[in-house]
Write a protein that holds these residues in place. Structure first.
Motif, PDB file in Angstrom:
ATOM      1  N   ARG A 121       0.850  -1.191   0.000  1.00 31.06           N
ATOM      2  CA  ARG A 121       0.000   0.000   0.000  1.00 31.06           C
ATOM      3  C   ARG A 121       0.881   1.234   0.000  1.00 31.06           C
ATOM      4  O   ARG A 121       1.830   1.329   0.784  1.00 31.06           O
ATOM      5  CB  ARG A 121      -0.877  -0.034   1.252  1.00 31.06           C
ATOM      6  N   ARG A 123       1.145   5.510   0.148  1.00 25.05           N
ATOM      7  CA  ARG A 123       0.516   6.808   0.464  1.00 25.05           C
ATOM      8  C   ARG A 123       1.333   7.860  -0.271  1.00 25.05           C
ATOM      9  O   ARG A 123       2.482   8.122   0.086  1.00 25.05           O
ATOM     10  CB  ARG A 123       0.528   7.046   1.967  1.00 25.05           C
ATOM     11  N   TYR A 124       0.783   8.424  -1.318  1.00 30.33           N
ATOM     12  CA  TYR A 124       1.478   9.458  -2.079  1.00 30.33           C
ATOM     13  C   TYR A 124       1.213  10.815  -1.438  1.00 30.33           C
ATOM     14  O   TYR A 124       0.066  11.192  -1.231  1.00 30.33           O
ATOM     15  CB  TYR A 124       0.991   9.478  -3.525  1.00 30.33           C
ATOM     16  N   VAL A 125       2.287  11.517  -1.121  1.00 29.70           N
ATOM     17  CA  VAL A 125       2.145  12.818  -0.461  1.00 29.70           C
ATOM     18  C   VAL A 125       2.421  13.958  -1.439  1.00 29.70           C
ATOM     19  O   VAL A 125       1.709  14.955  -1.472  1.00 29.70           O
ATOM     20  CB  VAL A 125       3.097  12.916   0.753  1.00 29.70           C
ATOM     21  N   LEU A 126       3.447  13.798  -2.242  1.00 27.14           N
ATOM     22  CA  LEU A 126       3.903  14.887  -3.115  1.00 27.14           C
ATOM     23  C   LEU A 126       4.472  14.287  -4.400  1.00 27.14           C
ATOM     24  O   LEU A 126       5.134  13.265  -4.348  1.00 27.14           O
ATOM     25  CB  LEU A 126       4.994  15.666  -2.371  1.00 27.14           C
ATOM     26  N   VAL A 161       8.958  14.206   3.329  1.00 26.74           N
ATOM     27  CA  VAL A 161       8.397  12.932   2.874  1.00 26.74           C
ATOM     28  C   VAL A 161       7.552  13.160   1.624  1.00 26.74           C
ATOM     29  O   VAL A 161       6.717  14.058   1.569  1.00 26.74           O
ATOM     30  CB  VAL A 161       7.525  12.312   3.983  1.00 26.74           C
ATOM     31  N   THR A 164       4.973   7.192   1.393  1.00 26.19           N
ATOM     32  CA  THR A 164       5.253   6.120   2.344  1.00 26.19           C
ATOM     33  C   THR A 164       4.631   4.840   1.797  1.00 26.19           C
ATOM     34  O   THR A 164       3.682   4.880   1.010  1.00 26.19           O
ATOM     35  CB  THR A 164       4.687   6.411   3.743  1.00 26.19           C
TER      36      THR A 164
END
Lengths: 231, 87
Positions: A121, A123-126, A161, A164
């Motif tokens: 899984r 988690r796209y932040v930027l 970040v 993740t």
């Protein structure tokens, strides 16, 4: 600021960055600084292995190299236009490749077993920028007889970040996994010795205890169905 | 393991203050995260990513983007923790 300077490389036209090695990089750029601190992966005993993530022999791959990072691993990278999505933006799927690659190799080095991804899984932040310098780290969260859970983090050079990832892996013995690989007996033997040596040389101070799992029949028989599924 | 909403609010408030670079006292449970000084959607996502890492939990995007305040994020987190504990 922890990324390695990328000698001889220009932003925007290089594939991976900071891949010190004995020869030119995949795109013909000079190699980076000395590779003394990079981990020799067990796969290196296979003279022509082509892993898209970590082989130095695949000109289309991203040729990641790893260093120890606390209990885990670290890699630095710089992706070029060959890995572009929107103009100037690295394709997000590649971040999954990098995270999977570092987490998988971490398990290889800790267990001496062959991990197959059962779930991942992100988690796209930027958005990740073409030509930008990034680092990716990974650690084992917990390991049991059935699954090993890992986590990974991708950061900009300044530490922010950008993504993740968490993943779970089922490990398979080399003997079981080799049924699904194109390896001859001599290569299996070399790889077995390399896997054993890698686990005995891995840092042990504070490293999480990971129990190498005996592969269940379902995974052993059909590994391709559980490999690299991105949720 | 049961954690109260107040504990989670306190934890999330600390993360928000750190990520946005504002005093912890300036972040109230009812504050709209995206309207706190220094906030933008990326910083809010960083907050979410940190919460997920710290709590070893995966929050659903629908819930994350539906939550506006610290309290609402804490409620989303509490539901996720309860669900993961039940597995």
């Amino acid at each position: 600021m922890t990324s390695t300077p990328l000698a001889g490389q220009r932003p925007g036209d290089v594939a991976p960055g900071a891949r010190p090695g004995p020869g030119p990089t995949a795109n013909g750029h000079p190699p980076g600084p000395a590779a003394a601190d990079h981990i020799g992966l067990p796969w290196y005993v296979l003279e022509d292995y082509r892993c898209f993530g970590c082989s130095p022999h695949n000109p289309h791959g991203i040729q990641l190299r790893f260093t120890h990072h606390g209990d885990g691993l670290r890699t630095v990278f710089r992706l070029g236009r060959a890995h572009e999505s929107y103009p100037g933006v690295v394709h997000g799927g590649l971040l999954g490749v990098i995270a999977d690659e570092i987490m998988g190799n971490l398990i290889v080095l800790r267990t001496g077993q062959i991990p197959f991804t059962t779930g991942m899984r992100l988690r796209y932040v930027l958005p990740v920028t073409v030509g930008g310098g990034y680092e990716c780290t990974a650690r084992v969260r917990d390991g049991g007889a059935q699954l090993i859970h890992t986590e990974s983090e991708i950061r900009e050079e300044n530490g922010a970040v950008v993504a993740t990832a968490t993943a779970s892996y089922r490990t398979v013995s080399l003997d079981a996994a080799s049924d699904r690989m194109e390896l001859d007996a001599a290569q299996v033997d070399r790889l077995r010795r390399a896997l054993s040596a890698a686990t005995t040389t891995a840092p042990t101070t504070g490293a999480p205890t990971v129990v190498a799992a005996k592969a269940p029949a379902a995974i052993t028989d059909r590994p391709e169905e559980s490999h690299v599924r991105v949720d | 393991m049961s954690v109260s909403t107040d504990e989670l609010i306190s934890e999330i408030t600390g993360i928000v203050a750190e990520e946005l670079g504002v005093p912890i006292d300036s972040v109230s449970p009812e504050a709209d995260l995206r309207s706190v000084q220094g906030a933008d959607s990326v910083k809010v996502l960083r907050v979410i990513a940190r919460i997920e890492r710290a709590r070893d939990v995966e929050l659903e995007d629908e819930e994350v983007f539906g939550a506006s305040t610290v309290r609402e994020v804490a409620e989303v987190l509490q539901r996720a923790l309860t669900e993961s504990a039940a597995v």
